[in-house]
Design a protein around this motif. Structure first.
Motif, PDB file in Angstrom:
ATOM      1  N   TYR A   1      17.067  57.496  94.026  1.00  0.00           N
ATOM      2  CA  TYR A   1      17.727  58.203  92.923  1.00  0.00           C
ATOM      3  C   TYR A   1      19.248  58.105  93.049  1.00  0.00           C
ATOM      4  O   TYR A   1      19.958  57.853  92.071  1.00  0.00           O
ATOM      5  CB  TYR A   1      17.281  59.659  92.914  1.00  0.00           C
ATOM      6  CG  TYR A   1      18.090  60.529  91.983  1.00  0.00           C
ATOM      7  CD1 TYR A   1      17.939  60.441  90.604  1.00  0.00           C
ATOM      8  CD2 TYR A   1      19.033  61.425  92.488  1.00  0.00           C
ATOM      9  CE1 TYR A   1      18.695  61.236  89.751  1.00  0.00           C
ATOM     10  CE2 TYR A   1      19.793  62.223  91.642  1.00  0.00           C
ATOM     11  CZ  TYR A   1      19.619  62.118  90.271  1.00  0.00           C
ATOM     12  OH  TYR A   1      20.354  62.896  89.434  1.00  0.00           O
ATOM     13  N   ARG A   2      19.762  58.295  94.265  1.00  0.00           N
ATOM     14  CA  ARG A   2      21.211  58.216  94.448  1.00  0.00           C
ATOM     15  C   ARG A   2      21.725  56.802  94.202  1.00  0.00           C
ATOM     16  O   ARG A   2      22.825  56.622  93.659  1.00  0.00           O
ATOM     17  CB  ARG A   2      21.566  58.671  95.868  1.00  0.00           C
ATOM     18  CG  ARG A   2      21.395  60.174  96.071  1.00  0.00           C
ATOM     19  CD  ARG A   2      21.735  60.580  97.490  1.00  0.00           C
ATOM     20  NE  ARG A   2      21.702  62.029  97.641  1.00  0.00           N
ATOM     21  CZ  ARG A   2      21.854  62.669  98.801  1.00  0.00           C
ATOM     22  NH1 ARG A   2      22.049  61.976  99.910  1.00  0.00           N
ATOM     23  NH2 ARG A   2      21.812  63.998  98.853  1.00  0.00           N
TER      24      ARG A   2
ATOM     25  N   SER B   1      16.456  61.605  84.755  1.00  0.00           N
ATOM     26  CA  SER B   1      16.478  61.304  86.187  1.00  0.00           C
ATOM     27  C   SER B   1      16.508  62.577  86.995  1.00  0.00           C
ATOM     28  O   SER B   1      15.878  62.696  88.045  1.00  0.00           O
ATOM     29  CB  SER B   1      17.674  60.417  86.544  1.00  0.00           C
ATOM     30  OG  SER B   1      17.567  59.181  85.892  1.00  0.00           O
ATOM     31  N   SER B   2      17.218  63.606  86.500  1.00  0.00           N
ATOM     32  CA  SER B   2      17.239  64.884  87.191  1.00  0.00           C
ATOM     33  C   SER B   2      15.859  65.513  87.203  1.00  0.00           C
ATOM     34  O   SER B   2      15.414  66.088  88.199  1.00  0.00           O
ATOM     35  CB  SER B   2      18.250  65.834  86.528  1.00  0.00           C
ATOM     36  OG  SER B   2      19.545  65.287  86.594  1.00  0.00           O
TER      37      SER B   2
ATOM     38  N   ARG C   1      24.517  53.494  87.913  1.00  0.00           N
ATOM     39  CA  ARG C   1      24.534  53.970  86.524  1.00  0.00           C
ATOM     40  C   ARG C   1      23.429  53.286  85.710  1.00  0.00           C
ATOM     41  O   ARG C   1      23.668  52.712  84.642  1.00  0.00           O
ATOM     42  CB  ARG C   1      25.903  53.751  85.894  1.00  0.00           C
ATOM     43  CG  ARG C   1      27.004  54.558  86.557  1.00  0.00           C
ATOM     44  CD  ARG C   1      28.304  54.495  85.775  1.00  0.00           C
ATOM     45  NE  ARG C   1      28.906  53.160  85.823  1.00  0.00           N
ATOM     46  CZ  ARG C   1      29.680  52.736  86.816  1.00  0.00           C
ATOM     47  NH1 ARG C   1      29.919  53.517  87.847  1.00  0.00           N
ATOM     48  NH2 ARG C   1      30.211  51.529  86.773  1.00  0.00           N
TER      49      ARG C   1
ATOM     50  N   ARG D   1      20.106  59.106  81.615  1.00  0.00           N
ATOM     51  CA  ARG D   1      20.183  59.067  83.070  1.00  0.00           C
ATOM     52  C   ARG D   1      20.257  60.453  83.653  1.00  0.00           C
ATOM     53  O   ARG D   1      19.581  60.784  84.621  1.00  0.00           O
ATOM     54  CB  ARG D   1      21.426  58.263  83.517  1.00  0.00           C
ATOM     55  CG  ARG D   1      21.324  56.778  83.272  1.00  0.00           C
ATOM     56  CD  ARG D   1      22.365  56.047  84.113  1.00  0.00           C
ATOM     57  NE  ARG D   1      23.695  56.653  83.981  1.00  0.00           N
ATOM     58  CZ  ARG D   1      24.582  56.304  83.072  1.00  0.00           C
ATOM     59  NH1 ARG D   1      24.291  55.363  82.190  1.00  0.00           N
ATOM     60  NH2 ARG D   1      25.759  56.884  83.039  1.00  0.00           N
ATOM     61  N   PHE D   2      21.074  61.311  83.082  1.00  0.00           N
ATOM     62  CA  PHE D   2      21.339  62.616  83.674  1.00  0.00           C
ATOM     63  C   PHE D   2      20.148  63.555  83.549  1.00  0.00           C
ATOM     64  O   PHE D   2      19.702  64.161  84.516  1.00  0.00           O
ATOM     65  CB  PHE D   2      22.577  63.238  83.011  1.00  0.00           C
ATOM     66  CG  PHE D   2      22.889  64.614  83.528  1.00  0.00           C
ATOM     67  CD1 PHE D   2      23.504  64.763  84.768  1.00  0.00           C
ATOM     68  CD2 PHE D   2      22.560  65.736  82.803  1.00  0.00           C
ATOM     69  CE1 PHE D   2      23.780  66.026  85.249  1.00  0.00           C
ATOM     70  CE2 PHE D   2      22.841  66.995  83.286  1.00  0.00           C
ATOM     71  CZ  PHE D   2      23.453  67.157  84.505  1.00  0.00           C
TER      72      PHE D   2
ATOM     73  N   VAL E   1      12.609  56.293  91.802  1.00  0.00           N
ATOM     74  CA  VAL E   1      13.665  57.270  91.535  1.00  0.00           C
ATOM     75  C   VAL E   1      13.107  58.666  91.327  1.00  0.00           C
ATOM     76  O   VAL E   1      13.856  59.650  91.388  1.00  0.00           O
ATOM     77  CB  VAL E   1      14.494  56.842  90.304  1.00  0.00           C
ATOM     78  CG1 VAL E   1      15.235  55.551  90.598  1.00  0.00           C
ATOM     79  CG2 VAL E   1      13.619  56.718  89.068  1.00  0.00           C
TER      80      VAL E   1
ATOM     81  N   GLN F   1      21.936  56.409  90.503  1.00  0.00           N
ATOM     82  CA  GLN F   1      23.128  57.098  89.995  1.00  0.00           C
ATOM     83  C   GLN F   1      24.379  56.277  90.265  1.00  0.00           C
ATOM     84  O   GLN F   1      25.267  56.187  89.409  1.00  0.00           O
ATOM     85  CB  GLN F   1      23.242  58.476  90.656  1.00  0.00           C
ATOM     86  CG  GLN F   1      22.145  59.454  90.239  1.00  0.00           C
ATOM     87  CD  GLN F   1      22.261  59.846  88.779  1.00  0.00           C
ATOM     88  OE1 GLN F   1      21.601  59.274  87.915  1.00  0.00           O
ATOM     89  NE2 GLN F   1      23.113  60.810  88.482  1.00  0.00           N
TER      90      GLN F   1
ATOM     91  N   TRP G   1      23.870  57.849  78.826  1.00  0.00           N
ATOM     92  CA  TRP G   1      24.308  58.771  79.887  1.00  0.00           C
ATOM     93  C   TRP G   1      23.397  59.986  79.968  1.00  0.00           C
ATOM     94  O   TRP G   1      22.989  60.412  81.055  1.00  0.00           O
ATOM     95  CB  TRP G   1      25.742  59.210  79.602  1.00  0.00           C
ATOM     96  CG  TRP G   1      26.276  60.131  80.696  1.00  0.00           C
ATOM     97  CD1 TRP G   1      26.844  59.761  81.847  1.00  0.00           C
ATOM     98  CD2 TRP G   1      26.262  61.563  80.668  1.00  0.00           C
ATOM     99  NE1 TRP G   1      27.191  60.861  82.588  1.00  0.00           N
ATOM    100  CE2 TRP G   1      26.837  61.996  81.881  1.00  0.00           C
ATOM    101  CE3 TRP G   1      25.818  62.519  79.745  1.00  0.00           C
ATOM    102  CZ2 TRP G   1      26.994  63.332  82.188  1.00  0.00           C
ATOM    103  CZ3 TRP G   1      25.960  63.862  80.067  1.00  0.00           C
ATOM    104  CH2 TRP G   1      26.543  64.264  81.261  1.00  0.00           C
TER     105      TRP G   1
ATOM    106  N   SER H   1      20.377  52.922  83.285  1.00  0.00           N
ATOM    107  CA  SER H   1      19.951  53.630  82.074  1.00  0.00           C
ATOM    108  C   SER H   1      18.586  53.172  81.586  1.00  0.00           C
ATOM    109  O   SER H   1      18.035  53.758  80.659  1.00  0.00           O
ATOM    110  CB  SER H   1      20.980  53.431  80.951  1.00  0.00           C
ATOM    111  OG  SER H   1      21.123  52.051  80.657  1.00  0.00           O
TER     112      SER H   1
ATOM    113  N   ARG I   1      14.916  60.419  97.098  1.00  0.00           N
ATOM    114  CA  ARG I   1      16.303  60.811  96.863  1.00  0.00           C
ATOM    115  C   ARG I   1      17.225  59.621  97.114  1.00  0.00           C
ATOM    116  O   ARG I   1      18.252  59.473  96.431  1.00  0.00           O
ATOM    117  CB  ARG I   1      16.677  61.969  97.783  1.00  0.00           C
ATOM    118  CG  ARG I   1      18.128  62.409  97.642  1.00  0.00           C
ATOM    119  CD  ARG I   1      18.436  63.649  98.448  1.00  0.00           C
ATOM    120  NE  ARG I   1      17.688  64.804  97.954  1.00  0.00           N
ATOM    121  CZ  ARG I   1      17.806  66.036  98.463  1.00  0.00           C
ATOM    122  NH1 ARG I   1      18.632  66.236  99.492  1.00  0.00           N
ATOM    123  NH2 ARG I   1      17.115  67.029  97.972  1.00  0.00           N
TER     124      ARG I   1
END
Length: 409
Positions: A164-165, A29-30, A171, A25-26, A157, A168, A22, A173, A161
């Motif tokens: 990327y969405r 990816s951000s 999910r 990804r967060f 990604v 998300q 998690w 990873s 955008r």
């Protein structure tokens, strides 16, 4: 790449696997999204296609005219694309036909084509992702298999955008990531809840059939995708059959509507022709009625004029004095020329007025004019009601005169 790889290794050692996935990804990816993210889905898809083509598509060149096979292969592998093109090489595109649009639009296109949508999510920082593009997606068998059986969409990604969405929502990873999606309407109408993957998608219009993370060889990719077609192919066959039936019904309806419109136009044309003929007939009837009316009016007018002439003759015959005998000193001879060329001569007294001559002319049977005037030629003079009181002597018509009857009808 070294920093991000070290950070991932530390996360896997310190944090439990699920939490590490998690955080991966967060956080990462951000960070990727903050690097020149393209907001417009079409622009991002077009940029990805150009990037994929320039970085991963195989360059095929013509073999040189001399040298061994090993020398030719070495020259081909060592020469850059620009040099190959300069040497007369042909650049062949060996890649999937990525849709240049957003992933929702690509899903709509797949639904209309009764196919599954294969979404490839790319992360340039992952070496396995680049290897997957270079070895698997550009493989001729894989590209052909994808283009013939699926609608394909791809995105980075770190730069899109839209991609990327989607990552998300799925999910994701680990990269590279290949997701097989379809429309929930196909699932609801032809599949069932059992056809859905355990990993649900946060979208009411998109259903996840399968997702593959990490590097896959060309053989494994084809096997996995073929398994999806084998397991869920009947669903697409039913959807395609319904689509074909809808298209057939639409064509039949359009043909019927076209035939009806043509028939209606033909009926309207014939009705317009019949109405034009009826209008001509009505116009002829109106013209005939108008001609008949005018004829009746003329006849009525002529009859009334003739009756008035007859009444005038009777009245004038009773008022004119008797013709004086010839040879008298105060006798005047008046010659009257009528419009039909006939002549009438009569004697009058010198002291008779012009009115007496008018009464005489009005009593003649040969005079059919209701309104008329008497005119002398030499000199020309018109005798009308204003001269009725003049005597023939005063009018210069003694001892003789000549007058012409001029009809005023």
């Amino acid at each position: 790449n070294l920093v991000t790889g070290t950070a991932r290794f530390v996360l896997r050692l310190v944090v439990p696997p699920q939490l590490a996935a998690w955080l991966n990804r967060f956080i990462f990816s951000s960070l990727f999204v903050q690097q020149a993210t393209i907001v417009d889905p079409v622009e991002a898809a077009s940029h990805f296609v150009q990037y994929f083509e320039s970085d991963f598509c195989i360059q095929e060149v013509e073999a040189p005219s001399s040298g061994s096979v090993e020398d030719q292969q070495g020259a081909s592998s060592s020469s850059p694309p620009a040099a190959n093109e300069a040497n007369g090489g042909a650049r062949a595109r060996i890649m999937p036909e990525f849709q240049v649009c957003g992933h929702y639009e690509a899903l709509s296109r797949a639904r209309n084509a009764s196919k599954f949508l294969v979404c490839y999510l790319h992360a340039p920082a992952h070496q396995s992702a680049r290897r997957f593009c270079r070895e698997t997606l550009t493989d001729p068998l894989v590209s052909t298999f994808l283009n013939e059986n699926f609608v394909v969409w791809g995105g980075s990604v770190t730069q899109s955008r839209d991609a990327y969405r989607l990552a998300q929502a799925l999910r994701v990873s680990k990269y590279p990531c290949v997701a097989v999606l379809t429309s929930t309407s196909i699932i609801q109408n032809f599949g069932g809840l059992s056809a859905l993957s355990r990993r649900q998608v946060a979208s009411s219009s998109m259903a996840l059939m399968a997702v593959f993370e990490g590097f896959l060889s060309p053989e494994s990719t084809i096997q996995l995708l073929q398994r999806i077609l084998d397991d869920h192919g009947p669903m697409l066959v039913a959807a395609r059959a319904e689509q074909q039936e809808r298209e057939y019904n639409r064509l039949i309806r359009e043909e019927q509507e076209a035939a009806f419109a043509e028939s209606l136009a033909e009926d309207q044309r014939r009705e317009a022709e019949r109405e034009a003929l009826r209008e001509k007939e009505r116009e002829k009837e109106r013209e005939a009625e108008e001609a008949e009316r005018q004829l009746r009016e003329e006849q009525q007018k002529m009859q009334e004029m003739q009756e008035a002439v007859v009444q005038r003759r009777r009245a004038r015959s009773e008022t004119i004095p008797e013709e004086p005998p010839a040879g008298g000193e105060d006798v005047t001879k008046i010659l009257i020329r009528l419009p039909d060329g006939s002549r009438v001569q009569r004697r009058f007294l010198n002291h008779d007025t012009i009115r007496v001559v008018y009464d005489f002319v009005g009593s003649l049977e040969a005079n059919t004019a209701l309104n008329y005037k008497l005119v002398s030629n030499f000199p020309r003079r018109v005798f009308d009601e204003s001269t009725f009181s003049q005597t023939l002597l005063e009018a210069g018509l003694s001892p003789q005169g000549s007058l012409f009857l001029q009809s005023e009808d």
